[in-house]
Design a protein around this motif. Structure first.
Motif, PDB file in Angstrom:
ATOM      1  N   UNK A 196      34.882  39.105  35.207  1.00 16.78           N
ATOM      2  CA  UNK A 196      34.277  40.292  34.614  1.00 16.78           C
ATOM      3  C   UNK A 196      32.757  40.263  34.652  1.00 16.78           C
ATOM      4  N   UNK A 197      32.183  41.452  34.481  1.00 16.74           N
ATOM      5  CA  UNK A 197      30.738  41.588  34.338  1.00 16.74           C
ATOM      6  C   UNK A 197      30.361  41.185  32.918  1.00 16.74           C
ATOM      7  N   UNK A 198      29.093  40.803  32.734  1.00 14.79           N
ATOM      8  CA  UNK A 198      28.697  40.291  31.417  1.00 14.79           C
ATOM      9  C   UNK A 198      28.195  41.368  30.470  1.00 14.79           C
ATOM     10  N   UNK A 199      28.214  42.643  30.911  1.00 19.47           N
ATOM     11  CA  UNK A 199      27.785  43.744  30.047  1.00 19.47           C
ATOM     12  C   UNK A 199      28.811  44.878  30.134  1.00 19.47           C
ATOM     13  N   UNK A 200      28.981  45.658  29.080  1.00 22.97           N
ATOM     14  CA  UNK A 200      29.915  46.794  29.153  1.00 22.97           C
ATOM     15  C   UNK A 200      29.370  47.904  30.045  1.00 22.97           C
ATOM     16  N   UNK A 201      30.202  48.414  30.923  1.00 24.57           N
ATOM     17  CA  UNK A 201      29.825  49.481  31.853  1.00 24.57           C
ATOM     18  C   UNK A 201      31.010  50.419  32.046  1.00 24.57           C
ATOM     19  N   UNK A 202      30.763  51.525  32.722  1.00 27.11           N
ATOM     20  CA  UNK A 202      31.830  52.448  33.071  1.00 27.11           C
ATOM     21  C   UNK A 202      32.660  51.868  34.219  1.00 27.11           C
ATOM     22  N   UNK A 203      33.859  52.422  34.397  1.00 32.29           N
ATOM     23  CA  UNK A 203      34.777  51.892  35.405  1.00 32.29           C
ATOM     24  C   UNK A 203      35.327  53.015  36.270  1.00 32.29           C
ATOM     25  N   UNK A 204      35.282  52.818  37.563  1.00 35.17           N
ATOM     26  CA  UNK A 204      35.876  53.744  38.530  1.00 35.17           C
ATOM     27  C   UNK A 204      37.242  53.224  38.942  1.00 35.17           C
ATOM     28  N   UNK A 205      38.263  54.064  38.796  1.00 32.61           N
ATOM     29  CA  UNK A 205      39.617  53.731  39.242  1.00 32.61           C
ATOM     30  C   UNK A 205      39.941  54.527  40.502  1.00 32.61           C
ATOM     31  N   UNK A 206      40.677  53.914  41.418  1.00 28.85           N
ATOM     32  CA  UNK A 206      41.092  54.635  42.618  1.00 28.85           C
ATOM     33  C   UNK A 206      42.458  54.149  43.086  1.00 28.85           C
ATOM     34  N   UNK A 207      43.209  55.076  43.683  1.00 24.13           N
ATOM     35  CA  UNK A 207      44.568  54.804  44.160  1.00 24.13           C
ATOM     36  C   UNK A 207      44.524  54.617  45.668  1.00 24.13           C
ATOM     37  N   UNK A 208      44.830  53.418  46.125  1.00 22.19           N
ATOM     38  CA  UNK A 208      44.750  53.091  47.539  1.00 22.19           C
ATOM     39  C   UNK A 208      46.002  53.571  48.269  1.00 22.19           C
ATOM     40  N   UNK A 209      45.802  54.178  49.402  1.00 15.21           N
ATOM     41  CA  UNK A 209      46.914  54.615  50.235  1.00 15.21           C
ATOM     42  C   UNK A 209      47.769  53.412  50.627  1.00 15.21           C
ATOM     43  N   UNK A 210      49.078  53.491  50.338  1.00 10.43           N
ATOM     44  CA  UNK A 210      50.032  52.422  50.628  1.00 10.43           C
ATOM     45  C   UNK A 210      49.566  51.096  50.027  1.00 10.43           C
ATOM     46  N   UNK A 211      48.901  51.183  48.877  1.00 12.05           N
ATOM     47  CA  UNK A 211      48.391  49.982  48.231  1.00 12.05           C
ATOM     48  C   UNK A 211      48.509  50.075  46.728  1.00 12.05           C
ATOM     49  N   UNK A 212      47.584  49.444  46.023  1.00 14.38           N
ATOM     50  CA  UNK A 212      47.632  49.345  44.572  1.00 14.38           C
ATOM     51  C   UNK A 212      46.552  50.183  43.908  1.00 14.38           C
ATOM     52  N   UNK A 213      46.690  50.346  42.596  1.00 10.69           N
ATOM     53  CA  UNK A 213      45.635  50.938  41.785  1.00 10.69           C
ATOM     54  C   UNK A 213      44.526  49.897  41.628  1.00 10.69           C
ATOM     55  N   UNK A 214      43.300  50.310  41.909  1.00  8.99           N
ATOM     56  CA  UNK A 214      42.165  49.403  41.847  1.00  8.99           C
ATOM     57  C   UNK A 214      41.131  49.925  40.850  1.00  8.99           C
ATOM     58  N   UNK A 215      40.285  49.004  40.361  1.00  8.08           N
ATOM     59  CA  UNK A 215      39.232  49.365  39.414  1.00  8.08           C
ATOM     60  C   UNK A 215      37.938  48.691  39.841  1.00  8.08           C
ATOM     61  N   UNK A 216      36.841  49.429  39.748  1.00  8.09           N
ATOM     62  CA  UNK A 216      35.536  48.896  40.120  1.00  8.09           C
ATOM     63  C   UNK A 216      34.529  49.218  39.026  1.00  8.09           C
ATOM     64  N   UNK A 217      33.784  48.227  38.572  1.00 12.12           N
ATOM     65  CA  UNK A 217      32.763  48.432  37.557  1.00 12.12           C
ATOM     66  C   UNK A 217      31.550  49.143  38.172  1.00 12.12           C
ATOM     67  N   UNK A 218      31.069  50.187  37.497  1.00 15.71           N
ATOM     68  CA  UNK A 218      29.920  50.957  37.982  1.00 15.71           C
ATOM     69  C   UNK A 218      28.648  50.294  37.460  1.00 15.71           C
ATOM     70  N   UNK A 219      28.073  49.435  38.305  1.00 13.90           N
ATOM     71  CA  UNK A 219      26.928  48.615  37.915  1.00 13.90           C
ATOM     72  C   UNK A 219      25.739  48.966  38.795  1.00 13.90           C
ATOM     73  N   UNK A 220      24.633  49.337  38.190  1.00 14.00           N
ATOM     74  CA  UNK A 220      23.412  49.619  38.940  1.00 14.00           C
ATOM     75  C   UNK A 220      22.621  48.328  39.138  1.00 14.00           C
ATOM     76  N   UNK A 221      21.899  48.268  40.252  1.00 14.26           N
ATOM     77  CA  UNK A 221      20.999  47.152  40.482  1.00 14.26           C
ATOM     78  C   UNK A 221      21.666  45.852  40.847  1.00 14.26           C
ATOM     79  N   UNK A 222      22.884  45.891  41.349  1.00 18.33           N
ATOM     80  CA  UNK A 222      23.580  44.676  41.759  1.00 18.33           C
ATOM     81  C   UNK A 222      23.928  44.780  43.236  1.00 18.33           C
ATOM     82  N   UNK A 223      23.891  43.666  43.924  1.00 20.90           N
ATOM     83  CA  UNK A 223      24.284  43.619  45.321  1.00 20.90           C
ATOM     84  C   UNK A 223      25.745  44.067  45.424  1.00 20.90           C
TER      85      UNK A 223
END
Length: 546
Positions: A196-223
């Motif tokens: 996990x990230x060390x700070x609370x942030x918003x989360x983007x969820x997306x449904x992958x075609x022929x795959x799984x539900x995924x989640x990505x943390x919306x973090x500014x200023x990170x590689x």
């Protein structure tokens, strides 16, 4: 708090298989070992419990045999074997099954932190392995880029039995372990660790075609290379065109196998869509309502959740929009033959024929696009056999078929030449963002100016080679987080005989992925790939900082 996870366990014991017994009266045997796993190379004691006979012959099922009364035997290959005990040359016999498993490492990891945080939490790995013949064991761990630890080399590998590491990337981290036992390479083990990230942030969820539900943390200023996605561990479904986030749950609207027209009588029983929810902690899939074996045109194409009213709304393929309470679980949608109304849900909230737009832009078979509530109005997208966004108040819903004297709703139809496939409303700036199936574009409509502008033109090679053919599904999922507009784009297939890298170099806009532009200047700003290479349908954003 100590967190411990066990990744792989043994599954081979006598109780795991169906035992066949063919015994003569007075002839019997059993078998035991120093463990309960019965693995290759392990000494298995066969105990003759017969009260008959003076000579004994054992057939161990793999070509091996013995004439001892109580033999000890080792299997060299995994499998399900039939062991026979033959007494007095065949006068009496007994037969039983034994399942021999390959040797499989048991991998565990633990951390003193209740939640593993990147660049912070120390995670200790360990492996236990049955080694009945005391063979030499060697280990080869492969960790994600950025992992650090005393036993980790510059290539993020380790030969230690129990390395302790700190992860340098976020998301579901894949850790691979290869074990060599003697001269044999065991099957590799893959371990997924959520970091996990060390700070609370918003989360983007997306449904992958022929795959799984995924989640990505919306973090500014990170590689971006350090900000990986979390695998929620649940399949996306067949065509999850729409995702909605509400409270502490992600709601998935799966339109099922068939998103285009299905002819003949086949459509009546081809339904396989469903709505399900996943809590933010990924604790389990909650089944809300399904249409398995029903009319495929009643599957769950697009969804909308009214949190204040506590209702889940969805559109079917072409008739209208239905609803159920958000608390509903394990319901079944069944169409009543006499009325056409579905059971398992409240009656239609609105239908094509129930609005003053019927015959004035909406036809009976007018196919549904996404819909939402904004500014006290319903906004209903349509994309085939008529197009545009039809706006109306609750009072405009007739609850019956329209007659000639019924007026057209005062809010009016907009974007009458646009075939709407994806749609999201920016209330703060009073802007409607949408994808246009007909022109293959992502656009924005500014309410105060009553005009729209193109953000992205993703015209395909022949306009029909995207998924769905003439009812293309290039962009269905769209979402905003207050700073950016995000959309999921599935590009066309690479033409036969064309090198994929060459194709995408020459046509960079065709590469699938989740793209975004800043809301402050979406038209002139550069479009960036937030996640590149992924084919996704619906997307949704959890606006709560977690």
């Amino acid at each position: 708090m100590l967190m411990i996870a066990t990744l792989v366990g043994y599954n081979a014991c006598e109780n795991d298989i169906k035992t066949e017994e063919f015994a003569s009266e007075g002839v019997d045997f059993t078998y035991t070992s120093s463990s309960i796993h019965y693995v290759i190379g392990e000494e298995i004691n066969f105990i003759n419990k017969s009260i008959l006979g003076t000579s004994f012959e054992w057939d161990f099922g793999d070509g091996g045999s013995s004439t001892e009364r109580d033999p000890v035997y080792k299997y060299t290959e995994p499998g399900n074997y039939k062991v026979k005990l033959i007494v007095d040359g065949g006068e009496y016999q007994a037969q039983k099954n034994i399942m021999i498993s390959d040797i499989v490492p048991v991998v565990t990891f633990s951390s003193t932190d209740p939640s593993i945080v990147y660049k912070q939490s120390e995670v200790s790995f360990d492996v236990q392995i049955l080694n009945p013949e005391n063979l030499k064991v060697s280990y080869q761990w492969t960790f994600p880029r950025g992992t650090q630890g005393e036993a980790i080399d510059d290539n993020f590998n380790s030969s230690a039995k129990s390395p302790t590491v700190t992860f340098g990337t976020i998301g579901s981290q894949k850790v691979a372990l290869a074990v060599k036992l003697g001269e044999k390479n065991l099957d590799p083990i893959n371990v997924n660790v959520s970091v996990n990230y060390d700070k609370p942030v918003k989360t983007l969820y997306y449904a992958v075609k022929e795959g799984n539900i995924m989640a990505s943390k919306l973090i500014d200023g990170i590689d971006p290379a350090l900000n990986g996605a979390f695998d929620m561990g649940f399949r996306s479904g067949k065509h999850p065109l729409s995702l909605q986030f509400s409270g502490d749950r992600l709601y998935v609207f799966d339109a099922g196998t068939f998103t285009g027209y299905v002819g003949a009588d086949f459509f009546a029983t081809a339904g396989d869509g469903e709505i399900f929810a996943i809590p933010v902690d990924g604790s389990g899939k909650e089944n809300i309502i399904n249409n398995f074996g029903g009319n495929t045109f009643l599957d769950f194409y697009y969804g909308y959740i009214d949190e204040e009213a506590g209702q889940i709304y969805w559109s079917d393929r072409r008739n209208g929009v239905m609803k159920i309470p958000i608390s509903t679980r394990n319901s079944k949608l069944v169409r009543q033959a006499d009325s056409g109304q579905p059971e398992g849900a409240e009656p239609y909230v609105f239908q094509n024929t129930w609005l003053g737009y019927y015959g004035n832009g909406i036809s009976w078979g007018n196919q549904n696009g996404p819909f939402l509530k904004a500014n006290g109005l319903w906004w209903w997208g349509k994309h085939t056999l008529g197009a545009g966004v039809f706006r109306f108040e609750e009072a405009d819903i007739l609850g019956r078929d329209r007659v000639e004297s019924d007026p057209v709703p005062a809010a009016g139809r907009i974007l009458s030449n646009r075939q709407i496939r994806g749609m999201v409303f920016d209330e703060a700036n009073q802007v409607l963002y949408y994808s246009d199936q007909a022109a293959f574009r992502v656009r924005r409509y500014i309410l105060s100016e009553e005009r729209d502008r193109t953000i992205m033109n993703y015209r395909s090679i022949d306009n029909t080679d995207g998924e769905g053919g003439v009812e293309a599904l290039f962009v269905t999922g769209m979402a905003i987080d207050g700073e950016y507009l995000y959309w999921a784009y599935r590009g066309p297939e690479v033409p036969e005989g064309v090198d994929p890298e060459t194709f995408y170099t020459e046509n960079p806009m065709y590469r699938s992925g989740i793209k975004r532009v800043p809301l402050a200047d979406p038209v002139s700003a550069n479009i960036e790939y937030y996640i590149e290479g992924v084919e996704a349908y619906g997307i949704a954003i959890d606006q709560t900082l977690r």
